[in-house]
Design a protein around this motif. Structure first.
Motif, PDB file in Angstrom:
ATOM      1  N   TYR A  35      -1.411   8.484   3.420  1.00 20.71           N
ATOM      2  CA  TYR A  35      -2.476   7.544   3.031  1.00 20.71           C
ATOM      3  C   TYR A  35      -3.129   7.867   1.692  1.00 20.71           C
ATOM      4  O   TYR A  35      -3.346   9.018   1.337  1.00 20.71           O
ATOM      5  CB  TYR A  35      -3.562   7.582   4.115  1.00 20.71           C
ATOM      6  N   GLU A  36      -3.425   6.810   0.957  1.00 16.30           N
ATOM      7  CA  GLU A  36      -4.272   6.950  -0.232  1.00 16.30           C
ATOM      8  C   GLU A  36      -5.132   5.698  -0.311  1.00 16.30           C
ATOM      9  O   GLU A  36      -4.638   4.583  -0.135  1.00 16.30           O
ATOM     10  CB  GLU A  36      -3.383   7.077  -1.480  1.00 16.30           C
ATOM     11  N   GLY A  37      -6.430   5.856  -0.576  1.00 15.51           N
ATOM     12  CA  GLY A  37      -7.296   4.670  -0.618  1.00 15.51           C
ATOM     13  C   GLY A  37      -8.380   4.796  -1.670  1.00 15.51           C
ATOM     14  O   GLY A  37      -8.940   5.880  -1.881  1.00 15.51           O
ATOM     15  N   PHE A  38      -8.663   3.691  -2.349  1.00 16.41           N
ATOM     16  CA  PHE A  38      -9.735   3.619  -3.359  1.00 16.41           C
ATOM     17  C   PHE A  38     -10.868   2.775  -2.788  1.00 16.41           C
ATOM     18  O   PHE A  38     -10.622   1.879  -1.978  1.00 16.41           O
ATOM     19  CB  PHE A  38      -9.245   2.907  -4.620  1.00 16.41           C
ATOM     20  N   GLY A  39     -12.091   3.000  -3.260  1.00 10.95           N
ATOM     21  CA  GLY A  39     -13.212   2.190  -2.787  1.00 10.95           C
ATOM     22  C   GLY A  39     -13.946   1.528  -3.941  1.00 10.95           C
ATOM     23  O   GLY A  39     -14.197   2.165  -4.969  1.00 10.95           O
ATOM     24  N   LEU A  40     -14.263   0.252  -3.752  1.00  3.59           N
ATOM     25  CA  LEU A  40     -15.039  -0.481  -4.758  1.00  3.59           C
ATOM     26  C   LEU A  40     -16.232  -1.117  -4.056  1.00  3.59           C
ATOM     27  O   LEU A  40     -16.064  -2.052  -3.253  1.00  3.59           O
ATOM     28  CB  LEU A  40     -14.138  -1.537  -5.432  1.00  3.59           C
ATOM     29  N   GLU A  41     -17.432  -0.587  -4.346  1.00  3.15           N
ATOM     30  CA  GLU A  41     -18.642  -1.095  -3.703  1.00  3.15           C
ATOM     31  C   GLU A  41     -19.151  -2.339  -4.423  1.00  3.15           C
ATOM     32  O   GLU A  41     -18.904  -2.497  -5.610  1.00  3.15           O
ATOM     33  CB  GLU A  41     -19.731  -0.014  -3.746  1.00  3.15           C
ATOM     34  N   ASP A  42     -19.877  -3.171  -3.719  1.00  3.63           N
ATOM     35  CA  ASP A  42     -20.481  -4.383  -4.288  1.00  3.63           C
ATOM     36  C   ASP A  42     -19.435  -5.154  -5.107  1.00  3.63           C
ATOM     37  O   ASP A  42     -19.630  -5.480  -6.284  1.00  3.63           O
ATOM     38  CB  ASP A  42     -21.683  -3.988  -5.165  1.00  3.63           C
ATOM     39  N   ALA A  43     -18.317  -5.422  -4.439  1.00  4.84           N
ATOM     40  CA  ALA A  43     -17.110  -5.854  -5.139  1.00  4.84           C
ATOM     41  C   ALA A  43     -17.144  -7.278  -5.693  1.00  4.84           C
ATOM     42  O   ALA A  43     -16.271  -7.636  -6.470  1.00  4.84           O
ATOM     43  CB  ALA A  43     -15.916  -5.688  -4.200  1.00  4.84           C
ATOM     44  N   SER A  44     -18.145  -8.084  -5.301  1.00  6.90           N
ATOM     45  CA  SER A  44     -18.165  -9.426  -5.892  1.00  6.90           C
ATOM     46  C   SER A  44     -19.091  -9.455  -7.110  1.00  6.90           C
ATOM     47  O   SER A  44     -19.299 -10.499  -7.715  1.00  6.90           O
ATOM     48  CB  SER A  44     -18.594 -10.468  -4.854  1.00  6.90           C
ATOM     49  N   VAL A 107     -14.554  -3.119  -1.101  1.00  5.00           N
ATOM     50  CA  VAL A 107     -13.111  -3.336  -1.072  1.00  5.00           C
ATOM     51  C   VAL A 107     -12.419  -1.979  -1.073  1.00  5.00           C
ATOM     52  O   VAL A 107     -12.797  -1.080  -1.835  1.00  5.00           O
ATOM     53  CB  VAL A 107     -12.652  -4.182  -2.282  1.00  5.00           C
ATOM     54  N   ARG A 108     -11.432  -1.837  -0.200  1.00  3.32           N
ATOM     55  CA  ARG A 108     -10.590  -0.637  -0.250  1.00  3.32           C
ATOM     56  C   ARG A 108      -9.144  -1.043  -0.526  1.00  3.32           C
ATOM     57  O   ARG A 108      -8.613  -1.952   0.113  1.00  3.32           O
ATOM     58  CB  ARG A 108     -10.675   0.173   1.048  1.00  3.32           C
ATOM     59  N   PHE A 109      -8.565  -0.388  -1.526  1.00  6.66           N
ATOM     60  CA  PHE A 109      -7.159  -0.613  -1.865  1.00  6.66           C
ATOM     61  C   PHE A 109      -6.398   0.544  -1.239  1.00  6.66           C
ATOM     62  O   PHE A 109      -6.747   1.698  -1.490  1.00  6.66           O
ATOM     63  CB  PHE A 109      -6.950  -0.540  -3.383  1.00  6.66           C
ATOM     64  N   CYS A 137      -5.613  -8.020   3.788  1.00  9.68           N
ATOM     65  CA  CYS A 137      -4.367  -8.662   3.378  1.00  9.68           C
ATOM     66  C   CYS A 137      -3.393  -7.547   2.995  1.00  9.68           C
ATOM     67  O   CYS A 137      -3.810  -6.450   2.613  1.00  9.68           O
ATOM     68  CB  CYS A 137      -4.568  -9.677   2.254  1.00  9.68           C
ATOM     69  N   ASP A 138      -2.109  -7.822   3.151  1.00  7.89           N
ATOM     70  CA  ASP A 138      -1.121  -6.782   2.836  1.00  7.89           C
ATOM     71  C   ASP A 138       0.066  -7.372   2.099  1.00  7.89           C
ATOM     72  O   ASP A 138       0.107  -8.571   1.826  1.00  7.89           O
ATOM     73  CB  ASP A 138      -0.712  -6.029   4.119  1.00  7.89           C
ATOM     74  N   ASP A 139       1.009  -6.512   1.767  1.00  5.10           N
ATOM     75  CA  ASP A 139       2.175  -6.967   0.991  1.00  5.10           C
ATOM     76  C   ASP A 139       3.375  -7.249   1.895  1.00  5.10           C
ATOM     77  O   ASP A 139       4.527  -7.126   1.464  1.00  5.10           O
ATOM     78  CB  ASP A 139       2.534  -5.905  -0.059  1.00  5.10           C
ATOM     79  N   GLN A 140       3.074  -7.598   3.144  1.00  4.96           N
ATOM     80  CA  GLN A 140       4.111  -7.944   4.141  1.00  4.96           C
ATOM     81  C   GLN A 140       4.987  -6.774   4.567  1.00  4.96           C
ATOM     82  O   GLN A 140       6.027  -6.977   5.188  1.00  4.96           O
ATOM     83  CB  GLN A 140       5.021  -9.088   3.656  1.00  4.96           C
ATOM     84  N   SER A 195      -2.161  -2.416   1.073  1.00  3.16           N
ATOM     85  CA  SER A 195      -3.068  -3.380   1.700  1.00  3.16           C
ATOM     86  C   SER A 195      -4.417  -3.333   0.995  1.00  3.16           C
ATOM     87  O   SER A 195      -4.754  -2.345   0.329  1.00  3.16           O
ATOM     88  CB  SER A 195      -3.229  -3.086   3.195  1.00  3.16           C
ATOM     89  N   ILE A 196      -5.141  -4.438   1.130  1.00 11.11           N
ATOM     90  CA  ILE A 196      -6.496  -4.522   0.572  1.00 11.11           C
ATOM     91  C   ILE A 196      -7.409  -4.959   1.699  1.00 11.11           C
ATOM     92  O   ILE A 196      -7.188  -6.000   2.326  1.00 11.11           O
ATOM     93  CB  ILE A 196      -6.562  -5.538  -0.597  1.00 11.11           C
ATOM     94  N   ALA A 197      -8.415  -4.136   1.986  1.00  9.03           N
ATOM     95  CA  ALA A 197      -9.364  -4.483   3.049  1.00  9.03           C
ATOM     96  C   ALA A 197     -10.733  -4.714   2.415  1.00  9.03           C
ATOM     97  O   ALA A 197     -11.177  -3.916   1.591  1.00  9.03           O
ATOM     98  CB  ALA A 197      -9.427  -3.356   4.072  1.00  9.03           C
ATOM     99  N   THR A 198     -11.371  -5.806   2.783  1.00 14.04           N
ATOM    100  CA  THR A 198     -12.718  -6.122   2.281  1.00 14.04           C
ATOM    101  C   THR A 198     -13.682  -6.033   3.456  1.00 14.04           C
ATOM    102  O   THR A 198     -13.567  -6.786   4.425  1.00 14.04           O
ATOM    103  CB  THR A 198     -12.736  -7.531   1.658  1.00 14.04           C
TER     104      THR A 198
END
Ligand SMILES: O=C(O)CCC(=O)C(=O)O
Ligand SMILES: [Fe+2]
Length: 261
Positions: A35-44, A107-109, A137-140, A195-198
């Motif tokens: 696993y590797e994940g990035f975080g983006l707060e207040d993403a809008s 958002v987490r990538f 959402c994911d890349d299938q 995957s991208i989770a919001t």
């Protein structure tokens, strides 16, 4: 996403946050070596997206920044729409303003590496989500599984579809009507999964409480009112590590002893 993964690790490490699960997490034993994940707060918020891309790339990667901002604002809209549909389904459509939870999107990538050939390996441990709700959402490349009646079911998201996940606070808000599904990521096959989770993270001081319309004699209040952040921090605290993720809400906010299914 591949461009983000290719960023040198020294820069990834700058993606930090005071809050658990809000910053970069590299392969590790606590989560998973895949696993590797990035975080983006207040993403809008455009400025927040810009700070993130400026942290990752010296030139701020304007194309990535703009695409990301468009995506995050649209996913936030989609989330609000789903919440409104939920409110409406409980006859609270007219009162949506009084029951709405103010939140910011995190958002987490995520990238899950393919496991060694022939292996079936954990990419993310089983859990229920601690934010109010999540849109994935994911890349299938499949990997996401949900637990239904003790059985794990692999989900295959079709292109351009999204998965809406009810988190523990939404279960509490709905007075137990909505279930927070236990889910995990299991990797097999040769392809990496992206995957991208919001996540909907309520603003500071938000109290999670079931609307009075959802509480009556047949539906007694199941959970005490609680401050979202107190619950979130509890879920990532040391004492909570010994509690099954799906039981943490019960442990933190239950007004009644657990009822077995
Ligand atoms: O990557 C996925 O598909 C699921 C991620 C997830 O469940 C989470 O980050 O809470
Ligand atoms: Fe999750």
């Amino acid at each position: 996403m591949k461009e983000l993964i290719a960023v040198p690790v020294e820069r990834k490490q700058k993606n930090v946050s005071a809050l658990p699960y809000h910053g970069w997490v590299g392969p590790c034993n606590q989560v998973s070596l895949l696993y590797e994940g990035f975080g983006l707060e207040d993403a809008s918020n455009y400025d927040s997206v810009k700070s993130f891309t400026q942290l990752m790339w010296p030139d701020g990667h304007p194309r990535f920044c703009n695409t990301l901002h468009t995506m995050t604002t649209q996913i936030e809209e989609l989330n609000k729409l789903i919440w409104l549909m939920i409110f409406d389904s409980y006859g609270l459509g007219e009162k949506w303003e009084s029951v709405m939870i103010n939140y910011k999107s995190l958002v987490r990538f995520m990238k899950y590496m393919a496991p060694p050939p022939g292996e079936y390996e954990k990419g993310l441990f089983a859990h229920t989500d601690k934010p109010v709700s999540t849109i994935i959402c994911d890349d299938q490349v499949s990997g996401l599984e949900i637990e239904v009646n003790g059985q794990w079911i692999k989900l295959s998201l079709s292109p351009s579809s999204f998965c809406f996940v009810v988190g523990d606070p939404l279960k509490a808000w709905s007075n137990g009507r909505l279930k927070a599904v236990n889910h995990r990521v299991i990797m097999s096959g040769e392809k990496d999964r992206f995957s991208i989770a919001t996540f909907a993270i309520p603003v500071e001081g938000t109290i999670i409480k079931a609307p009075k319309e959802l509480i009556d004699e047949q539906h007694p209040q199941l959970f005490k009112d609680f401050d979202f952040m107190d619950f979130f921090l509890f879920a990532f605290s040391k004492p909570a590590k010994h509690i099954d993720s799906g039981e943490q809400l019960q442990a933190f906010a239950s007004l009644s002893p657990p009822i077995s299914d």
